[in-house]
Design an enzyme around this catalytic site. Structure first.
Site, PDB file in Angstrom:
ATOM      1  N   ARG A 155       0.865  -1.181   0.000  1.00  0.00           N
ATOM      2  CA  ARG A 155       0.000   0.000   0.000  1.00  0.00           C
ATOM      3  C   ARG A 155       0.901   1.230   0.000  1.00  0.00           C
ATOM      4  NH1 ARG A 155      -1.961  -3.468   4.190  1.00  0.00           N
ATOM      5  NH2 ARG A 155      -4.028  -4.317   3.736  1.00  0.00           N
ATOM      6  N   LYS A 179      -2.217  -2.321   8.049  1.00  0.00           N
ATOM      7  CA  LYS A 179      -3.368  -1.780   8.785  1.00  0.00           C
ATOM      8  C   LYS A 179      -3.374  -2.317  10.210  1.00  0.00           C
ATOM      9  CE  LYS A 179      -6.404  -1.012   4.818  1.00  0.00           C
ATOM     10  NZ  LYS A 179      -7.700  -1.323   4.174  1.00  0.00           N
ATOM     11  N   HIS A 250      -2.239   2.110  -5.762  1.00  0.00           N
ATOM     12  CA  HIS A 250      -2.937   0.845  -5.511  1.00  0.00           C
ATOM     13  C   HIS A 250      -2.974  -0.032  -6.758  1.00  0.00           C
ATOM     14  CE1 HIS A 250      -4.736  -0.814  -1.944  1.00  0.00           C
ATOM     15  NE2 HIS A 250      -5.701  -1.369  -2.658  1.00  0.00           N
ATOM     16  N   ARG A 253      -0.286  -2.492  -6.541  1.00  0.00           N
ATOM     17  CA  ARG A 253      -0.620  -3.561  -5.594  1.00  0.00           C
ATOM     18  C   ARG A 253      -1.568  -4.578  -6.248  1.00  0.00           C
ATOM     19  NH1 ARG A 253      -1.007  -4.820  -0.020  1.00  0.00           N
ATOM     20  NH2 ARG A 253      -3.121  -5.201   0.765  1.00  0.00           N
ATOM     21  N   HIS A 276      -3.821  -9.312   4.034  1.00  0.00           N
ATOM     22  CA  HIS A 276      -5.267  -9.319   4.214  1.00  0.00           C
ATOM     23  C   HIS A 276      -5.648 -10.197   5.400  1.00  0.00           C
ATOM     24  CE1 HIS A 276      -6.048  -8.314  -0.313  1.00  0.00           C
ATOM     25  NE2 HIS A 276      -5.856  -7.233   0.410  1.00  0.00           N
ATOM     26  N   TYR A 285      -9.323 -11.052  -6.364  1.00  0.00           N
ATOM     27  CA  TYR A 285      -8.355 -11.105  -7.450  1.00  0.00           C
ATOM     28  C   TYR A 285      -8.561 -12.313  -8.341  1.00  0.00           C
ATOM     29  CZ  TYR A 285      -5.945  -7.384  -5.016  1.00  0.00           C
ATOM     30  OH  TYR A 285      -5.655  -6.198  -4.419  1.00  0.00           O
TER      31      TYR A 285
END
Length: 304
Positions: A155, A179, A250, A253, A276, A285
């Site tokens: 990110r 995150k 992004h 990514r 994730h 994806y």
């Protein structure tokens, strides 16, 4: 009615579903018939995948069913109706106490799929990474930054926040704090390792004027690169590489993840590298990958 259909209707409580539609929801016979077909098709798909009862249905298998509908060539409106039928089905089963959770809560529709950003081709990525010219003052930084952003699927907040100590070049790894400050280790390849090594050796010491705070990527004044600064650098090289698609940090990514899956990477491994928490986020994806395969088939197959 065949014996197989009777078995499906018992295991997946289809009679209770139809009765509730007619009596409680006041649905028209046409709607009931359409929802019956949609849910019955889903039940048959589930049986083929080893699931024999409504209670055993998971969000993951329902996502696979939706992808299956897409692969069959159903229009977006038909897929949305199928999803609506599944949600109504589980709302009724929950109300009747026949199941204890609703796996349709996070089920995405084709409307969500269309919001995916563009993915660069491998050839476009190659052009982008080759765009920084060595006669530019900050070329070593820019090449290292682009190589690392794409090479590790980071990110934008992660690649501008990387500390010098988090780049483990000898091990071919970067330590990333994503995150919620969750830490992960991401492998990087020879190209990224080489580009970062040259930048750290040749240019970063020149930029560092005591204000770098240990951050890897610095701006021309020796301060940590900002998010806006990173965007401007990327935009510059997208233009130089003559890439006409809309490209954001992004996009790199998304391209990282899509190219891994196109190459046969395991979904769980990609999930780990992207950081994730839920594999459902990574699973989007697989749709991008399928769309890519479909576009290749349409472009090159003589009978497409």
């Amino acid at each position: 009615m065949s014996e197989e259909e009777r078995t499906l209707r018992r295991g997946f409580h289809l009679q209770a579903f139809e009765d509730a539609l007619a009596l409680e929801d006041g649905a028209s016979p046409r709607t009931i018939d359409a929802y019956r077909r949609d849910v019955l098709r889903c039940a048959a798909f589930l049986r083929e995948h080893g699931i024999a009862s409504a209670a055993a249905i998971t969000p993951a298998i329902l996502r696979e069913f939706v992808y299956h509908l897409k692969d069959l060539g159903l229009a977006g409106s038909s897929i949305r109706r199928n999803i609506s039928a599944l949600r109504t089905w589980f709302r009724i089963l929950l109300a009747e106490g026949l199941v204890h959770s609703d796996p349709t809560e996070r089920l995405d529709s084709p409307q969500r799929w269309r919001t995916l950003p563009e993915v660069l081709s491998v050839e476009e990525v190659t052009r982008l990474l080759a765009a920084p010219q060595l006669d530019e003052r900050l070329a070593f930084r820019d090449r290292a930054m682009l190589e690392l952003a794409y090479g590790a699927g980071l990110r934008v907040s992660e690649w501008i926040g990387l500390a010098l100590k988090d780049v483990l070049l000898e091990d071919g790894l970067v330590r990333v704090f994503g995150k919620g400050s969750k830490e992960r280790l991401v492998p990087i390849g020879r190209s990224a390792i080489g580009a970062v090594a040259v930048y750290v050796r040749e240019l970063r010491p020149v930029l560092e004027r005591g204000h770098g705070k240990g951050i890897l990527f610095l701006n021309g004044q020796g301060k940590p690169l900002t998010r806006m600064g990173a965007w401007k650098i990327l935009r510059k090289y997208v233009d130089q590489a003559a890439i006409e698609k809309p490209v954001s940090p992004h996009t790199l990514r998304h391209s990282f993840a899509t190219h891994l899956l196109e190459g046969g990477a395991d979904l769980r491994a990609v999930q780990e590298m992207l950081g994730h928490a839920d594999i459902a986020t990574t699973q989007i994806y697989t749709h991008v990958d399928r769309e890519y395969l479909r576009s290749v088939h349409k472009q090159f197959h003589p009978r497409s």
